[in-house]
Design an enzyme around this catalytic site. Structure first.
Site, PDB file in Angstrom:
ATOM      1  N   ARG A  93       0.837  -1.198   0.000  1.00  0.00           N
ATOM      2  CA  ARG A  93       0.000   0.000   0.000  1.00  0.00           C
ATOM      3  C   ARG A  93       0.877   1.256   0.000  1.00  0.00           C
ATOM      4  O   ARG A  93       0.557   2.246  -0.670  1.00  0.00           O
ATOM      5  CB  ARG A  93      -0.939   0.018   1.203  1.00  0.00           C
ATOM      6  CG  ARG A  93      -2.019  -1.059   1.160  1.00  0.00           C
ATOM      7  CD  ARG A  93      -2.951  -0.947   2.353  1.00  0.00           C
ATOM      8  NE  ARG A  93      -3.717   0.287   2.331  1.00  0.00           N
ATOM      9  CZ  ARG A  93      -4.246   0.855   3.411  1.00  0.00           C
ATOM     10  NH1 ARG A  93      -4.074   0.310   4.612  1.00  0.00           N
ATOM     11  NH2 ARG A  93      -4.938   1.980   3.312  1.00  0.00           N
ATOM     12  N   CYS A 104      -0.590   6.600   9.086  1.00  0.00           N
ATOM     13  CA  CYS A 104      -0.957   5.330   8.462  1.00  0.00           C
ATOM     14  C   CYS A 104      -2.062   5.635   7.468  1.00  0.00           C
ATOM     15  O   CYS A 104      -1.996   6.636   6.769  1.00  0.00           O
ATOM     16  CB  CYS A 104      -1.383   4.312   9.521  1.00  0.00           C
ATOM     17  SG  CYS A 104      -2.700   4.900  10.624  1.00  0.00           S
TER      18      CYS A 104
END
Length: 287
Positions: A186, A243
């Site tokens: 990701r 995050c």
């Protein structure tokens, strides 16, 4: 009695599971199935544990008063969070223990939030519910009896946050190390299934939160974490953790505390807020 401020072992929790000055909170969740945590709690939880829903109890409104998107899990209003804690029976001298079944992935968010309102007596159950059960401890399905309303008050924060403007400034001028807790694919901009844009904040480094754990789901030893995080983070006082939405970044912040490396800040909005404005730069690849 000394308090637990980072991690707690199942045996230590078991000795206090019926203690009126302890509050245990089940933080299980699934980002792709929002009912999974509550369903798991109903199927079996630590005795007297209350349930904290990530989407409602541990997050606030996704848009501010001006309509700006704040990320998928923005922090709630502090006063509302204090009221939630009082409803659980938390006082200023209560030991809070958070757990999940995901290596602390979600429990660390509650750990950080207690510190955000100045409550230091909070720990994450190391290894979570699997470790609890492996130690032969019981789970129950009954709803705990209501506790007397708690009296916890807001105190000066034990943690630091930064907003999107600070991240913009850092991208342009540097000075802080931004550390992204998401999975490497990701981070690189591959296999993005949660947020509409793949990639990472320019200049950020990647420290996958699961790298804080051993194969059994427990945290690595402090010395090992210190060595690894020293490479990934550098001086924590000059670091910002982020995050996807401000949840797993708290896992890295907990790992830093376990390693004896306090001082890093949290960017609560994280990638989901950052990418809400297409004018903000996006990087892809490993760096």
């Amino acid at each position: 009695m000394s308090s637990f401020t980072t991690l707690i072992e199942p045996a230590a929790l078991a000795a206090h599971v019926n203690d009126s000055k302890w509050v245990v909170v089940d933080c299980r969740h699934d980002l792709m199935n929002l009912a999974a945590g509550r369903d798991a709690y109903a199927a079996g939880h630590i005795p007297d544990a209350v349930f904290a829903d990530m989407e409602t109890a541990l997050s606030g409104a996704r848009r501010d008063a001006a309509g700006n998107f704040r990320g998928r899990h923005p922090l709630p209003d502090q006063d509302a969070f204090i009221e939630l804690l009082r409803g659980w029976g938390v006082d200023d001298d209560t030991q809070v223990v958070a757990y999940d079944a995901h290596g602390g992935m979600y429990a660390a968010r509650l750990w950080w939030m207690l510190r955000w309102v100045g409550h230091g007596a909070v720990a994450v159950l190391d290894g979570g519910l699997p470790a609890w059960q492996a130690a032969g401890q019981p789970v129950v399905t009954d709803t705990p009896a209501p506790r007397a309303r708690g009296t916890i008050a807001s105190h000066p924060a034990l943690v630091t946050t930064v907003d999107v403007n600070a991240i913009l400034h850092n991208v342009e001028h540097g000075g802080k190390t931004i550390v992204d807790a998401r999975a490497p694919d990701r981070f690189r901009g591959e296999n993005e299934t949660i947020d509409p844009v793949g990639g990472h904040i320019p200049g950020a480094k990647n420290r996958f939160f699961k790298d804080n754990l051993q194969a059994d789901g427990r945290f690595k030893a402090p010395d090992q974490l210190k060595a690894e995080l020293g490479v990934a983070v550098g001086d924590p006082r000059d670091a910002i953790m982020q995050c996807g939405s401000g949840v797993t970044a708290c896992h890295n912040l907990l790992a830093l505390e376990v390693a004896g490396m306090p001082g890093a800040a949290l960017y609560p909005g994280s990638w989901s807020e950052w990418t809400a404005d297409p004018k903000r730069a996006v990087a892809t690849g490993a760096s």
